[in-house]
Scaffold this active site. Sequence first.
Site, PDB file in Angstrom:
ATOM      1  CE  LYS A 148      53.993  20.325  59.640  1.00 14.22           C
ATOM      2  NZ  LYS A 148      54.908  19.181  59.475  1.00 14.22           N
TER       3      LYS A 148
ATOM      4  N   GLY B 178      52.859  13.583  44.914  1.00  8.76           N
ATOM      5  CA  GLY B 178      53.513  14.889  44.996  1.00  8.76           C
ATOM      6  C   GLY B 178      54.998  14.693  45.266  1.00  8.76           C
ATOM      7  CG  ASN B 179      58.957  16.817  47.303  1.00  7.40           C
ATOM      8  OD1 ASN B 179      59.730  16.376  46.448  1.00  7.40           O
ATOM      9  ND2 ASN B 179      59.367  17.263  48.459  1.00  7.40           N
ATOM     10  CB  ALA B 180      56.625  12.653  50.047  1.00  2.00           C
ATOM     11  N   GLY B 181      55.607  11.313  47.462  1.00  2.00           N
ATOM     12  CA  GLY B 181      55.120  10.082  46.832  1.00  2.00           C
ATOM     13  C   GLY B 181      55.756   9.776  45.486  1.00  2.00           C
TER      14      GLY B 181
HETATM   15  N1  GLU Z   1      57.521  19.274  56.827  1.00  2.00           N
HETATM   16  C1  GLU Z   1      58.506  18.254  57.047  1.00  2.00           C
HETATM   17  C2  GLU Z   1      58.084  17.337  58.177  1.00  2.00           C
HETATM   18  O1  GLU Z   1      56.922  17.234  58.488  1.00  2.00           O
HETATM   19  C3  GLU Z   1      59.893  18.827  57.239  1.00  2.00           C
HETATM   20  C4  GLU Z   1      60.083  19.708  58.408  1.00  2.00           C
HETATM   21  C5  GLU Z   1      61.433  20.404  58.436  1.00  2.00           C
HETATM   22  O2  GLU Z   1      62.245  20.151  57.573  1.00  2.00           O
HETATM   23  O3  GLU Z   1      61.624  21.219  59.339  1.00  2.00           O
HETATM   24  O4  GLU Z   1      58.876  16.634  58.737  1.00  2.00           O
END
Ligand code: GLU
Length: 419
Positions: free
Chosen positions: A109, A221-224
């Site tokens: 991350k 946002g994008n997900a919600g």
């Molecule tokens: N940020 C997203 C997650 O937390 C996607 C991570 C990705 O696609 O590598 O799963």
Amino acid sequence: MIYTEGELIVCQNCKTELDNIRKENLLTKDELVLLKHPERIMQVNFPIKKDDGSLEIITGFRVQYSFILGPGKGGIRFHQSVDVDEVSELAFGMTLKTSLVDLPFGGAKGGVRINPENYSQKELEKIARGYVREIFDIVGPHKDIPAPDVNTNPQIMAWMLDEYEKIAGQPSPAFITGKPVEQGGSEGRDKSTAMGGFYILEEEYKDKEKSEITVAVQGFGNAGSVMAELLFDAGYRVVAVSDSSGGLYDAEGLDIPELIKYVHGQEKTKKLITYDKYRRINNEELLSLDVDLLIPAALGGVITLKNAPAVQAKMILELANGPIMPVAEPILVDKGIKIIPGILANSGGVIVSYFEWKQNLSGEHWSLEEVNSKLKEKIVGAYRQVKELAEKEGLTYRRASYKIAIKRIIKKAKEKKII
Ligand code: GLU
């Protein structure tokens, strides 16, 4: 970052979770030691020139928690709360997530400690490019593949890719996922996090009348907002939504397409709270609504020891990463609330990232139908596996998910003779 008994602990929540698992005899002592520490932590501090001519030092991190299952994988967030603990915890979550849904990736991350609202597009581009220059040596199509996360988007991925390719001196679209489709992104990646969670819900509620299922979504946002729209279109009754400004409620159900048009259809994103047709509620009220389904889809740590006793939802689907604090979870479980953990519920994003990476490496371009049908197969398959194990062994979905994920990592570590 703290040291306990000579041991470096960067992520207290990871340690707590692993200790709990160890207590249930799911891990040997050595296996616990192996998983307790991120493999690599990088902190970068780099200057950018702001629009007013002043210089600012930007701080960012990339944590590569585990490479056991393959190259690192995980998003990059831009947020003022980013620190090494948070990024490590999220990288730990990615390690479990990629394993649970059986992708050939480890977990990583990234984070940049800024509030993006305080920067112009030009400045954000400089930040995106500067960050990639700093982490260049440790990332790449077969080392660690970043993606979007909180407050980052396809445009930011495009800048990052461009910077990476400039330094690498060759086209490398598989370096990053979540790119715009024109730059090698996958069809369906933009909606994939919500889509994956939606497929799980369709499976979970397959015998139920959708108009009787009431839903509250925290985060627009994008997900919600995509999740709210998918549910609305499928006939569920979305009675409440909220963003950082607050929320809106209507017992009969909200007109989600109208709200999306209002918030996201403008030149500058609007806040929900300024929409005046519905009853206004605050975020705490939304979390405690008596609904069938609560979907936290914003930031981590929103359900706490303090507010968990007030939660009345029958089920919670974690579309965000870590919205339920580990200390608060037992309160919810004791109340009989079923929890679909984030490492399963929001894995649609990384699943389609994997499809994107695969398409980039093979030079293919899959249709939206193909992407979505593969996503559905993968995520529903993982969901069924978790459900089966949970029912067989009387575990929560979170425990069952962890058990499957950790087993796969340990098996690979043994095959590779790491332990
Ligand atoms: N940020 C997203 C997650 O937390 C996607 C991570 C990705 O696609 O590598 O799963």
